[in-house]
Design an enzyme around this catalytic site. Structure first.
Site, mmCIF file in Angstrom:
data_model
loop_
_atom_site.group_PDB
_atom_site.id
_atom_site.type_symbol
_atom_site.label_atom_id
_atom_site.label_comp_id
_atom_site.label_asym_id
_atom_site.label_seq_id
_atom_site.Cartn_x
_atom_site.Cartn_y
_atom_site.Cartn_z
ATOM 1 N N ASN A 197 0.880 -1.177 0.000
ATOM 2 C CA ASN A 197 0.000 0.000 0.000
ATOM 3 C C ASN A 197 0.909 1.215 0.000
ATOM 4 O OD1 ASN A 197 -1.771 2.055 0.448
ATOM 5 N ND2 ASN A 197 -2.434 1.384 2.479
ATOM 6 N N HIS A 207 -9.587 1.409 4.719
ATOM 7 C CA HIS A 207 -8.314 1.518 5.442
ATOM 8 C C HIS A 207 -8.515 2.437 6.654
ATOM 9 C CE1 HIS A 207 -4.157 2.481 6.387
ATOM 10 N NE2 HIS A 207 -3.843 1.378 5.739
ATOM 11 N N GLU A 214 -5.638 -4.927 10.363
ATOM 12 C CA GLU A 214 -4.598 -3.935 10.621
ATOM 13 C C GLU A 214 -4.888 -3.215 11.932
ATOM 14 O OE1 GLU A 214 -2.500 -2.714 6.694
ATOM 15 O OE2 GLU A 214 -4.089 -1.289 7.099
ATOM 16 N N GLU A 257 -6.790 4.731 7.793
ATOM 17 C CA GLU A 257 -6.515 6.144 7.532
ATOM 18 C C GLU A 257 -7.718 6.819 6.878
ATOM 19 O OE1 GLU A 257 -2.814 5.443 5.500
ATOM 20 O OE2 GLU A 257 -1.955 4.819 7.415
HETATM 21 P P1 13P Z 1 2.970 0.277 7.706
HETATM 22 O O1 13P Z 1 3.468 -1.019 7.102
HETATM 23 O O2 13P Z 1 3.738 1.468 7.262
HETATM 24 O O3 13P Z 1 2.841 0.154 9.197
HETATM 25 O O4 13P Z 1 1.493 0.509 7.154
HETATM 26 C C1 13P Z 1 0.588 -0.527 7.221
HETATM 27 C C2 13P Z 1 -0.604 -0.170 6.422
HETATM 28 O O5 13P Z 1 -1.356 0.718 6.774
HETATM 29 C C3 13P Z 1 -0.851 -0.903 5.182
HETATM 30 O O6 13P Z 1 -2.101 -0.622 4.677
#
Ligand code: 13P
Length: 248
Positions: A9, A94, A166, A96
């Protein structure tokens, strides 16, 4: 047997030339593995990356989409537009997007339904915050998010789905869930699928772990029984690191 799937990603990173540099390094190596390799790019580089991976085994992913077919939704991208570009996967929900762009479980559900309808494979993200984990709410939160995301999704539709667990506190922080903890939550998600869709589907759907996956912890994570892959953020931005993960 579920085929392992490792997806990068890229988030809001990479101009066209940077993206091509990265993907050209990845594709040779990706052709040598049985792991399914996906790059989830920003919209602006998708069409160039598509050309670059032509003839290779690398699959193309986007990071978001809108749930309507078309219309007055300034700045948004539809499932049809992604299909038009030859996209195979799309990340949905996600953390975020949930955190910074107010995506609710209901919105996630609408996007999942639309992606499946249009023949895209959604990578649906679920995961708890640190506060929720500390209050022992991990399983409740993951259950709520999972059931909501797949409301009105049929058995057939589930065959196109990948889930990414996640934990939010592990994203970009360098902290990872222990592989056992991650496996436990992922096995729990699988049990939710079994309750709703039966054993066949629950054994078929691939569930990834995401959150500070790097070369040094990839093997341990991938060796867990229920973890079928990784959704990789930071470490997917450098070909060498990403390929070490792919070759866990
Ligand atoms: P990181 O691997 O930078 O912790 O991010 C994980 C992520 O949000 C993948 O979608």
């Amino acid at each position: 047997m579920r085929r392992p799937i490792i997806a990068g990603n890229w988030k809001m990173n990479k101009t066209i030339s940077e993206a091509l540099g990265l993907v050209n390094e990845i594709k040779e190596e990706a052709n040598k593995t049985d792991v399914e390799v996906v790059v989830c790019c920003p919209f602006t580089v998708i069409s160039e990356v598509k050309k670059a991976i032509e003839g290779s085994k690398v699959k193309l992913g986007a990071q978001n989409m809108h749930w309507e077919d078309e219309g007055a939704f300034t700045g948004e991208i539809s499932a049809n537009m992604l299909k038009d570009l030859g996209v195979d996967y799309v990340i949905i929900g996600h953390s975020e997007r949930r955190q910074y762009f107010n995506e609710t479980d209901e919105i996630v559900n609408k996007k999942v339904i639309k992606a499946i309808e249009k023949g895209l494979n959604p990578i649906v993200c679920v995961g708890e915050t640190l506060d929720e984990r500390e209050k022992n709410r991990t399983f409740d939160v993951v259950k709520e998010q999972t059931l909501a995301a797949f409301r009105d999704v049929s058995n057939d539709g589930m065959k196109d789905v990948v889930i990414a667990y996640e934990p939010i506190w592990a994203i970009g922080t360098g902290k990872t869930a222990s592989s056992q903890d991650a496996n436990e939550v992922i096995a729990y998600i699988r049990s939710l699928l079994e309750n709703k869709y039966g054993i066949e589907i629950s054994e078929e759907v691939r569930i990834q772990y995401g959150g500070s996956v790097k070369p040094s912890n990839a093997t341990e994570i991938m060796n867990e029984t229920d973890i079928d892959g990784a959704l990789v953020g930071g470490a997917s931005l450098k070909a060498e690191e990403f390929l070490e993960i792919v070759n866990f």
